[in-house]
Scaffold this motif. Sequence first.
Motif, PDB file in Angstrom:
ATOM      1  N   GLU A  60       0.818  -1.216   0.000  1.00  0.00           N
ATOM      2  CA  GLU A  60       0.000   0.000   0.000  1.00  0.00           C
ATOM      3  C   GLU A  60       0.856   1.273   0.000  1.00  0.00           C
ATOM      4  OE1 GLU A  60      -0.185  -1.527   4.372  1.00  0.00           O
ATOM      5  OE2 GLU A  60      -0.104  -2.359   2.340  1.00  0.00           O
ATOM      6  N   HIS A  61       2.143   1.132   0.330  1.00  0.00           N
ATOM      7  CA  HIS A  61       3.039   2.291   0.329  1.00  0.00           C
ATOM      8  C   HIS A  61       3.813   2.430  -0.981  1.00  0.00           C
ATOM      9  CE1 HIS A  61       2.061   2.950   4.466  1.00  0.00           C
ATOM     10  NE2 HIS A  61       2.633   1.837   4.887  1.00  0.00           N
ATOM     11  N   SER A  62       3.631   1.485  -1.887  1.00  0.00           N
ATOM     12  CA  SER A  62       4.268   1.589  -3.202  1.00  0.00           C
ATOM     13  C   SER A  62       3.566   2.674  -4.017  1.00  0.00           C
ATOM     14  CB  SER A  62       4.176   0.255  -3.949  1.00  0.00           C
ATOM     15  OG  SER A  62       2.828  -0.005  -4.332  1.00  0.00           O
ATOM     16  N   GLY A 187      14.243  12.310  -9.474  1.00  0.00           N
ATOM     17  CA  GLY A 187      14.332  12.845  -8.121  1.00  0.00           C
ATOM     18  C   GLY A 187      14.561  11.793  -7.053  1.00  0.00           C
ATOM     19  N   VAL A 188      14.610  10.527  -7.437  1.00  0.00           N
ATOM     20  CA  VAL A 188      14.779   9.425  -6.478  1.00  0.00           C
ATOM     21  C   VAL A 188      16.055   8.635  -6.749  1.00  0.00           C
ATOM     22  CG1 VAL A 188      13.763   7.286  -5.592  1.00  0.00           C
ATOM     23  CG2 VAL A 188      12.292   9.218  -6.164  1.00  0.00           C
ATOM     24  N   ALA A 189      16.305   8.303  -7.980  1.00  0.00           N
ATOM     25  CA  ALA A 189      17.476   7.492  -8.345  1.00  0.00           C
ATOM     26  C   ALA A 189      18.762   8.168  -7.890  1.00  0.00           C
ATOM     27  CB  ALA A 189      17.507   7.273  -9.856  1.00  0.00           C
ATOM     28  N   ASN A 191      19.789   8.772  -4.899  1.00  0.00           N
ATOM     29  CA  ASN A 191      19.711   9.420  -3.590  1.00  0.00           C
ATOM     30  C   ASN A 191      19.625   8.343  -2.508  1.00  0.00           C
ATOM     31  OD1 ASN A 191      19.004  10.775  -1.219  1.00  0.00           O
ATOM     32  ND2 ASN A 191      17.792  12.297  -2.300  1.00  0.00           N
ATOM     33  N   PRO A 192      20.694   8.155  -1.722  1.00  0.00           N
ATOM     34  CA  PRO A 192      20.686   7.083  -0.715  1.00  0.00           C
ATOM     35  C   PRO A 192      19.599   7.237   0.336  1.00  0.00           C
ATOM     36  CG  PRO A 192      22.586   8.538  -0.422  1.00  0.00           C
ATOM     37  CD  PRO A 192      21.950   8.904  -1.716  1.00  0.00           C
ATOM     38  N   ASP A 193      19.146   8.469   0.573  1.00  0.00           N
ATOM     39  CA  ASP A 193      18.097   8.690   1.575  1.00  0.00           C
ATOM     40  C   ASP A 193      16.723   8.240   1.087  1.00  0.00           C
ATOM     41  OD1 ASP A 193      19.934   9.829   3.319  1.00  0.00           O
ATOM     42  OD2 ASP A 193      19.615  11.843   2.534  1.00  0.00           O
ATOM     43  N   LEU A 194      16.583   8.069  -0.223  1.00  0.00           N
ATOM     44  CA  LEU A 194      15.283   7.706  -0.801  1.00  0.00           C
ATOM     45  C   LEU A 194      15.260   6.292  -1.355  1.00  0.00           C
ATOM     46  CD1 LEU A 194      14.521  11.054  -2.666  1.00  0.00           C
ATOM     47  CD2 LEU A 194      13.558  10.269  -0.490  1.00  0.00           C
ATOM     48  N   ASN A 195      16.360   5.553  -1.130  1.00  0.00           N
ATOM     49  CA  ASN A 195      16.440   4.180  -1.640  1.00  0.00           C
ATOM     50  C   ASN A 195      16.833   3.213  -0.531  1.00  0.00           C
ATOM     51  OD1 ASN A 195      16.210   4.116  -4.826  1.00  0.00           O
ATOM     52  ND2 ASN A 195      17.316   5.998  -4.283  1.00  0.00           N
ATOM     53  N   GLY A 206      10.687   7.463  -1.030  1.00  0.00           N
ATOM     54  CA  GLY A 206      10.993   7.488  -2.459  1.00  0.00           C
ATOM     55  C   GLY A 206       9.774   7.210  -3.309  1.00  0.00           C
ATOM     56  N   HIS A 207       8.950   6.258  -2.862  1.00  0.00           N
ATOM     57  CA  HIS A 207       7.739   5.922  -3.609  1.00  0.00           C
ATOM     58  C   HIS A 207       6.741   7.078  -3.619  1.00  0.00           C
ATOM     59  CE1 HIS A 207       7.744   1.775  -5.154  1.00  0.00           C
ATOM     60  NE2 HIS A 207       8.668   1.561  -4.228  1.00  0.00           N
TER      61      HIS A 207
END
Length: 222
Positions: A60-62, A187-189, A191-195, A206-207
């Motif tokens: 559900e968070h995807s 804006g996601v790829a 970035n270690p904070d978003l992956n 990130g999602h």
Amino acid sequence: MLNKLFAILFIPIVIFSCTSPKEEKASKDQPNKEKEMESQKKVILFFGNSLTAGYGIELEHSFVGLVAQRIDSLDMDYRVINAGLSGETTASGLSRLEWFLEEEPDIFVLELGANDGLRGITLSETKKNLKAIIQTVRTQYPETTILLAGMQIPPNMGQEYIKEFQEIYPAVALEENVELIPFLLEGVAGNPDLNLPDGIHPTEEGHLIVFDTVWKYLEDLL
């Protein structure tokens, strides 16, 4: 005395026996009505790999789950189907496509190719498979709107391969006349904070950004 007592006891029983079957029938009918209403909604089919499947997080968070929640909150006449499968390539996606087309999608979101790039699969093969998937959908359902999610790959594959891979998506979109999201992970790829620790799959945060990217293009099609 017995007559009065009998009357007192009998009245609730009569009332119960009269109302209970209706209530029971209504209770049984409700799920069937809801199921029927749900099946009559238009279908948005997300067809992709682990990014679509929401690898590493709750479904559900995807970004697909977030799309479904947004559509529900707006009371739109659509239902969302997540047909994401981790590890999927364009070739394996093409081979399992027919089963999902039984859902008769009104909007088909194609998110495949990243695993091809990570495995160094011949780019002409990736392009051919993407076009074949689009053509298969269009042959069966000419009125279906197709949205292609563009992808990029990490720099370790070599600059020439990376550039040619990136050019596949706008080329396919142009040749097949489909809508294009230029880069799904904008804006996601990187970035270690978003992956997640693997550096490939987005976190919940990130999602959320991926959802915003997708919704920008999807909203106009609904």
